[in-house]
Every structure is written in structure tokens, then in C-alpha cells.
Design a protein around this motif. Sequence first.
Motif, PDB file in Angstrom:
ATOM      1  N   TYR A  22     -17.232  17.826  17.258  1.00  0.00           N
ATOM      2  CA  TYR A  22     -18.486  17.825  16.858  1.00  0.00           C
ATOM      3  C   TYR A  22     -19.420  19.037  17.390  1.00  0.00           C
ATOM      4  CZ  TYR A  22     -17.205  13.140  15.372  1.00  0.00           C
ATOM      5  OH  TYR A  22     -16.548  11.991  14.635  1.00  0.00           O
ATOM      6  N   HIS A  23     -20.607  19.286  16.724  1.00  0.00           N
ATOM      7  CA  HIS A  23     -21.285  20.373  17.175  1.00  0.00           C
ATOM      8  C   HIS A  23     -21.801  19.901  18.587  1.00  0.00           C
ATOM      9  CE1 HIS A  23     -24.171  23.574  17.122  1.00  0.00           C
ATOM     10  NE2 HIS A  23     -23.191  24.123  16.136  1.00  0.00           N
ATOM     11  N   LEU A  25     -24.704  20.710  19.882  1.00  0.00           N
ATOM     12  CA  LEU A  25     -25.956  20.217  19.430  1.00  0.00           C
ATOM     13  C   LEU A  25     -26.158  18.787  19.255  1.00  0.00           C
ATOM     14  CD1 LEU A  25     -27.747  23.058  17.165  1.00  0.00           C
ATOM     15  CD2 LEU A  25     -27.982  22.453  19.768  1.00  0.00           C
ATOM     16  N   LEU A  26     -24.960  18.443  18.792  1.00  0.00           N
ATOM     17  CA  LEU A  26     -25.104  16.715  18.398  1.00  0.00           C
ATOM     18  C   LEU A  26     -25.079  15.964  19.883  1.00  0.00           C
ATOM     19  CD1 LEU A  26     -24.874  14.315  16.849  1.00  0.00           C
ATOM     20  CD2 LEU A  26     -22.213  14.708  16.857  1.00  0.00           C
ATOM     21  N   TYR A  27     -24.172  16.458  20.932  1.00  0.00           N
ATOM     22  CA  TYR A  27     -24.090  15.852  21.997  1.00  0.00           C
ATOM     23  C   TYR A  27     -25.450  16.073  22.878  1.00  0.00           C
ATOM     24  CZ  TYR A  27     -19.222  15.832  20.972  1.00  0.00           C
ATOM     25  OH  TYR A  27     -17.936  15.528  20.624  1.00  0.00           O
ATOM     26  N   THR A  28     -25.940  17.388  22.938  1.00  0.00           N
ATOM     27  CA  THR A  28     -27.421  17.512  23.314  1.00  0.00           C
ATOM     28  C   THR A  28     -28.331  16.686  22.823  1.00  0.00           C
ATOM     29  OG1 THR A  28     -26.831  19.942  23.606  1.00  0.00           O
ATOM     30  CG2 THR A  28     -29.069  19.354  23.802  1.00  0.00           C
ATOM     31  N   THR A  29     -28.361  16.587  21.415  1.00  0.00           N
ATOM     32  CA  THR A  29     -29.408  15.602  21.000  1.00  0.00           C
ATOM     33  C   THR A  29     -28.986  13.858  21.503  1.00  0.00           C
ATOM     34  OG1 THR A  29     -29.438  16.930  18.768  1.00  0.00           O
ATOM     35  CG2 THR A  29     -30.351  14.562  18.819  1.00  0.00           C
ATOM     36  N   ILE A  30     -28.198  13.593  21.422  1.00  0.00           N
ATOM     37  CA  ILE A  30     -27.863  12.327  22.000  1.00  0.00           C
ATOM     38  C   ILE A  30     -28.023  11.962  23.453  1.00  0.00           C
ATOM     39  CG2 ILE A  30     -25.941  10.860  22.872  1.00  0.00           C
ATOM     40  CD1 ILE A  30     -24.250  11.785  20.332  1.00  0.00           C
ATOM     41  N   TYR A  32     -30.522  13.977  25.099  1.00  0.00           N
ATOM     42  CA  TYR A  32     -32.215  13.913  25.061  1.00  0.00           C
ATOM     43  C   TYR A  32     -32.530  12.790  24.729  1.00  0.00           C
ATOM     44  CZ  TYR A  32     -32.985  18.425  26.503  1.00  0.00           C
ATOM     45  OH  TYR A  32     -33.099  19.717  27.216  1.00  0.00           O
ATOM     46  N   LEU A  33     -31.894  11.922  23.482  1.00  0.00           N
ATOM     47  CA  LEU A  33     -32.383  10.607  22.940  1.00  0.00           C
ATOM     48  C   LEU A  33     -32.341   9.585  24.105  1.00  0.00           C
ATOM     49  CD1 LEU A  33     -31.116  10.692  19.343  1.00  0.00           C
ATOM     50  CD2 LEU A  33     -33.424  10.688  20.126  1.00  0.00           C
TER      51      LEU A  33
END
Length: 52
Positions: A22-23, A25-30, A32-33
Motif C-alpha cells: 500500500y501507498h 500515505l495510507l499508513y500516514t493517514t491511519i 494521524y487518524l
Amino acid sequence: MNQWLTHPIEHLMHLSTQKMPYHPLLYTTIVYLFLGLVRLIISAFMKLFRKK
């Protein structure tokens, strides 16, 4: 970028065979959420004990 534009399906198929499919940015978004959720929980908990 050139591979993505010329052969997008093949590019996606190769991504699933990589160690990190996965990209980033997906891990970063997770992350931050998750941190936002922790902050909301702490904030709600602090409101319970705050004097009026």
C-alpha cells in the motif's frame, strides 16, 4: 510515472507482490487518524474532571 500511464493494471499487479503493497500515505493517514482519536478521548476525559 511513465509505467503508471502506459500500463496501469500491470503496475497495480506488481504492487501487490512488494513487501509494502500500500501507498505510504495510507499508513500516514491511519497513524494521524489514530492520534486524532486518542486526542479526542483524552479531551473528553479531561472535560469530565474540569471544574466549572
